[in-house]
Design an enzyme around this catalytic site. Structure first.
Site, mmCIF file in Angstrom:
data_model
loop_
_atom_site.group_PDB
_atom_site.id
_atom_site.type_symbol
_atom_site.label_atom_id
_atom_site.label_comp_id
_atom_site.label_asym_id
_atom_site.label_seq_id
_atom_site.Cartn_x
_atom_site.Cartn_y
_atom_site.Cartn_z
ATOM 1 N N LYS A 73 18.329 -25.374 19.450
ATOM 2 C CA LYS A 73 17.647 -25.413 18.308
ATOM 3 C C LYS A 73 17.840 -26.780 17.957
ATOM 4 C CE LYS A 73 16.566 -23.382 13.935
ATOM 5 N NZ LYS A 73 15.161 -23.470 13.530
ATOM 6 N N ARG A 119 0.657 -0.996 0.028
ATOM 7 C CA ARG A 119 -0.064 -0.010 -0.006
ATOM 8 C C ARG A 119 0.715 1.404 -0.088
ATOM 9 N NH1 ARG A 119 -4.896 -1.172 3.920
ATOM 10 N NH2 ARG A 119 -3.311 -2.390 4.963
ATOM 11 N N GLU A 154 13.013 -25.146 19.409
ATOM 12 C CA GLU A 154 13.641 -23.912 18.960
ATOM 13 C C GLU A 154 14.070 -23.169 20.242
ATOM 14 O OE1 GLU A 154 11.519 -21.740 15.629
ATOM 15 O OE2 GLU A 154 9.887 -22.547 16.664
ATOM 16 N N LYS A 179 9.015 -23.516 22.031
ATOM 17 C CA LYS A 179 10.036 -22.399 21.733
ATOM 18 C C LYS A 179 10.737 -22.076 23.292
ATOM 19 C CE LYS A 179 7.648 -20.002 18.398
ATOM 20 N NZ LYS A 179 8.621 -20.156 17.244
ATOM 21 N N HIS A 196 4.230 -28.343 9.632
ATOM 22 C CA HIS A 196 5.453 -28.711 9.504
ATOM 23 C C HIS A 196 5.478 -30.163 9.955
ATOM 24 C CE1 HIS A 196 6.281 -24.638 8.470
ATOM 25 N NE2 HIS A 196 6.558 -24.209 9.834
ATOM 26 N N ASP A 256 0.750 -23.594 14.876
ATOM 27 C CA ASP A 256 1.662 -22.994 14.450
ATOM 28 C C ASP A 256 2.870 -24.028 13.653
ATOM 29 O OD1 ASP A 256 3.531 -20.717 13.807
ATOM 30 O OD2 ASP A 256 4.812 -21.294 15.312
ATOM 31 N N ASP A 266 4.881 -24.818 2.314
ATOM 32 C CA ASP A 266 5.356 -25.303 3.823
ATOM 33 C C ASP A 266 6.940 -25.154 3.709
ATOM 34 O OD1 ASP A 266 6.359 -26.836 5.921
ATOM 35 O OD2 ASP A 266 4.480 -27.513 6.428
ATOM 36 N N HIS A 267 7.376 -24.436 4.366
ATOM 37 C CA HIS A 267 8.884 -24.180 4.160
ATOM 38 C C HIS A 267 9.713 -25.365 4.426
ATOM 39 C CE1 HIS A 267 9.520 -22.758 8.065
ATOM 40 N NE2 HIS A 267 10.758 -22.843 7.871
#
Ligand code: BG6
Length: 497
Positions: free
Chosen positions: A356, A50, A227, A351, A251, A246, A188-189
């Protein structure tokens, strides 16, 4: 498998181009592909958002973020200037039909389009509520399809694909009014990660693994996606979502499906996705009857990870003080397929944890003979560990005899990916964007896959809510609440940390 061999001249239109995803993931990935000669010379990238900006201002904004990306493309700064000649900015609103008229004239003006609109990949990097309107506007402006069968029009959307089963169905239905399923690329990475793609090769190209990858030999499977990061500035989004929506719905369900699927007929996108859907549909509802079955949820408190102060989840800006959103979950599940029936699959994600790590561990039943004394081994299982990240690789754990004793001791054979691949492994977004440009949907999620995953997750979330389950507090830097270890212990097992 790619359906087109080479990249045709194309335009990518990114909706929501002023957001982080564009500058931190999409542009670095496209730049890297360009640097490696994989985009050709005839292409254009249109960033659409925008706020008013010139092309030059857009380039400068991108450069500030992209220059920190650790990629070899930056060894040659002049390549960036060359690449920027392909990047344009359009100020507009995805809700406003006039934006699409502007876009059409910009597309038609591209030298390689010869007055036509050409091949287009539309990337929705915006709030999911906006997907249906953008899809509708693309379609009603005439950009959604082409009368030339050699020309493609494709739509990429980012998760979340719905908030629950009903909204996922609604989203699929709305998108299907404007695009065919073979035009929709749900990203989905995790599927773009090289180590995730390697699961199928490891299983189906190696008899030594495939022959034991089943209920006769497996004691259990562990999938951990831990993570170290906390929710940071994403609390507003995260509090509506939690670990189950999430991470697990998408995943982790993808990892489960690749680990548990039967051999596909071929590497064709639909053959693979058919097998994945069968797995997700075969997941047994998670029971809550006893402590061995229970679903553990947790929430991190304030504390430290390494030397960094971590603000407790309930004190994070934007999180209501009485939030019951889980920042951690662990549970045991089963997939009732002929190969995997009754093999416990333990899932854990959270988290602000101690490390990780994304890992899939296959733990094999112990041998039945009593020739050697296994009592002196800390863990009696042979295991095959797929390290998705970091230290991408595979390890096989087995026993040897302790010198001069009847006792056994554990040993490890280790394969480390980067040692075997001298050139940098492409990032997930490089792989996925390149596949979308080639029309290969193998690593993208089909509508029925996402609905099947919600069919499992939605009732689980609802039952947690109904029982008014309060997440267990856990210290940052730990591996979640003690109940997660109890869940394993009651099956006589333990997490691999
Ligand atoms: C995203 C989640 O999809 O994946 C994030 O929304 C999470 O919360 C991220 O941090 C993890 O991705 P990766 O590639 O770092 O494991």
């Amino acid at each position: 498998m790619n359906t087109e061999k080479t990249i045709k001249p194309f335009s990518i239109v990114i909706f929501g181009a002023s957001g982080n995803l564009t500058s931190l993931k999409l542009i670095p990935a496209l730049f890297e592909l360009y640097h490696r000669g994989m985009l050709g010379k005839e292409f254009a990238i249109f960033g659409l958002a925008r706020r008013p900006m010139t092309d030059q201002q857009f380039h400068e904004k991108l450069f500030d973020d992209v220059k920190n990306a650790d990629k070899c493309g930056f060894a040659k700064p002049e390549t960036w200037d060359e690449f920027c000649q392909h990047i344009h900015y359009v100020s507009g609103d995805g809700n406003d039909p006039s934006t699409f008229e502007t876009l059409k004239s910009r597309l038609a003006a591209l030298p390689f389009n010869n007055g036509k609109l050409g091949n287009c990949l539309f990337y929705c990097s915006v709030k999911p509520e906006l997907f249906p309107d953008i899809a509708a506007n693309i379609s009603s402006s005439g950009l959604g399809s082409s009368s030339n069968p050699d020309e493609f029009r494709r739509l990429i959307i980012e998760k979340p694909f719905g908030f629950d089963l009903a909204s996922a169905r609604k989203l699929n239905e709305e998108l299907s009014r404007h695009f065919q399923e073979n035009q929709i690329y749900r990203i989905d990475h995790y599927l773009g990660k090289e180590t995730v793609q390697n699961i199928l090769a490891l299983r189906f190209a190696n008899r030594i693994f495939e022959s034991v990858w089943n209920k006769d030999h497996l004691d259990h499977i562990q999938i951990s996606v831990c993570e170290k990061v906390d929710v940071g500035e994403r609390a507003g989004y995260y509090d509506q979502s939690g670990a189950l929506r999430d991470m697990v719905q998408n995943h982790i369900m993808q990892l489960v499906s690749l680990v548990a699927m039967e051999e596909p007929k071929s590497l064709n996108a639909n053959d693979i996705r058919n097998e994945k859907v069968k797995v997700i549909k075969a997941i047994r509802p998670v029971c809550e009857n006893n402590c061995c079955c229970s679903v553990v949820t947790g929430q991190y408190t304030g504390g430290k990870i390494d030397d960094k102060d971590i603000v407790g989840y309930l004190d994070a800006p934007g999180v209501p003080k009485d939030s019951t959103t889980e920042t951690f979950t662990a549970f045991r599940m089963y997939v009732d397929t002929p190969t995997m029936k009754d093999v416990p699959i333990y899932i854990r994600t959270g988290k602000a944890l101690g490390k990780k790590t994304t890992e899939i561990g296959l733990f094999f039943k112990t041998v039945t003979n009593k020739l050697f004394d296994q009592a002196c081994c800390p863990n009696g299982f042979n295991s095959l560990i797929l390290r998705i990240q970091p230290n991408d690789g595979v390890s096989v754990n087995f026993f040897t005899r302790k010198t001069s004793q009847i006792c056994l001791e554990p040993r490890e054979l280790n394969f480390y990916y980067p040692d075997a691949c001298p050139s940098p492994i492409p990032s997930a977004y490089e792989k996925l964007l390149h596949d979308a440009l080639l029309g290969d949907q193998t690593l993208f999620i089909r509508s029925d896959e996402t609905e099947a995953a919600w069919e499992f997750i939605s009732p689980l979330i609802d039952s947690i809510k109904e029982k008014q389950k309060i997440p267990q507090p856990y210290e940052p830097g730990s591996f979640g609440p003690a109940k997660s270890d109890e869940l394993m212990a009651c099956g006589g097992r333990q997490w691999r940390n």
